[in-house]
Design a protein around this motif. Structure first.
Motif, PDB file in Angstrom:
ATOM      1  N   ALA A 107       0.847  -1.199   0.000  1.00 21.48           N
ATOM      2  CA  ALA A 107       0.000   0.000   0.000  1.00 21.48           C
ATOM      3  C   ALA A 107       0.881   1.247   0.000  1.00 21.48           C
ATOM      4  N   THR A 108       1.917   1.251   0.822  1.00 23.04           N
ATOM      5  CA  THR A 108       2.823   2.396   0.896  1.00 23.04           C
ATOM      6  C   THR A 108       3.573   2.594  -0.418  1.00 23.04           C
ATOM      7  N   VAL A 109       4.090   1.515  -0.970  1.00 27.39           N
ATOM      8  CA  VAL A 109       4.858   1.608  -2.221  1.00 27.39           C
ATOM      9  C   VAL A 109       3.977   2.093  -3.364  1.00 27.39           C
ATOM     10  N   SER A 110       2.782   1.517  -3.487  1.00 27.15           N
ATOM     11  CA  SER A 110       1.908   1.904  -4.602  1.00 27.15           C
ATOM     12  C   SER A 110       1.388   3.329  -4.426  1.00 27.15           C
ATOM     13  N   LEU A 111       1.007   3.700  -3.202  1.00 24.99           N
ATOM     14  CA  LEU A 111       0.527   5.057  -2.982  1.00 24.99           C
ATOM     15  C   LEU A 111       1.645   6.077  -3.196  1.00 24.99           C
ATOM     16  N   SER A 112       2.854   5.759  -2.800  1.00 25.62           N
ATOM     17  CA  SER A 112       3.988   6.663  -3.046  1.00 25.62           C
ATOM     18  C   SER A 112       4.167   6.906  -4.538  1.00 25.62           C
ATOM     19  N   ALA A 113       3.994   5.860  -5.340  1.00 21.32           N
ATOM     20  CA  ALA A 113       4.103   6.014  -6.798  1.00 21.32           C
ATOM     21  C   ALA A 113       2.979   6.909  -7.330  1.00 21.32           C
ATOM     22  N   VAL A 114       1.784   6.754  -6.800  1.00 17.12           N
ATOM     23  CA  VAL A 114       0.648   7.581  -7.220  1.00 17.12           C
ATOM     24  C   VAL A 114       0.890   9.041  -6.836  1.00 17.12           C
TER      25      VAL A 114
END
Length: 177
Positions: A107-114
């Motif tokens: 969740a953290t990795v994907s949201l950081s990319a967003v």
């Protein structure tokens, strides 16, 4: 098609073939515990269909990205944002992961990319609304640069129980209000 990559994850725009993932997330009690009551199938299909048009900056519908684990090539959830309808350069983020993939940092990795993508296209701020009690989502938001700004008591009902909404905000440039 919009794509985002990290060392662990690949994210791409949702497609018609992703219906089973979308439906599974919408019907999984552990996922929906802090999201909302189960929706009738017709409403789930409408939500899904509304996210399918190709997304580009200036679009008014959800940027809905399927989060795919690179090692296994399995879809693990969804992430993205809904631009503010006032065209203010702001939007509201959301993310959902299948239970077996929660707690892995996805969740953290994907949201950081967003967040990085939103900054890259010139958005000024992102917000998130979290149902009180969803401490894991609050931690993810804080790791991604969001700060708690407001608690709205009794704002939302799930399962005949009232919850407060917790509002988080992430300015994306030094001039954002």
């Amino acid at each position: 098609m919009l794509e985002l990559n990290t060392p662990q994850l690949y994210m791409r725009q949702i497609q018609p073939t992703d219906w089973s993932l979308f439906a599974e997330l919408q019907q999984e009690p552990a996922v929906m515990k802090y999201v909302g009551d189960p929706l009738p199938l017709a409403e789930q299909e409408m939500k899904f269909t509304s996210r399918l048009p190709p997304w580009q900056p200036g679009a008014s519908h959800w940027l809905c990205l399927v989060v795919i684990e690179k090692d296994s090539q399995r879809p693990v959830g969804l992430t993205g944002f809904l631009p503010d309808e006032t065209d203010s350069g702001q939007g509201e983020v959301g993310f959902m992961l299948l239970p077996e993939h929660q707690g892995k940092g996805y969740a953290t990795v994907s949201l950081s990319a967003v967040v990085g993508y939103a900054r890259q296209i010139g958005m000024t701020a992102l917000t998130a609304t979290v149902t009180e009690g969803n401490d894991a989502s609050c931690r993810v938001l804080e790791k991604c640069g969001f700060a708690f700004v407001e608690r709205i008591p009794d704002a939302y009902e799930i399962g005949n129980r009232r919850y407060a909404d917790l509002i988080y905000r992430c300015p994306l440039n030094p001039y954002a209000a």
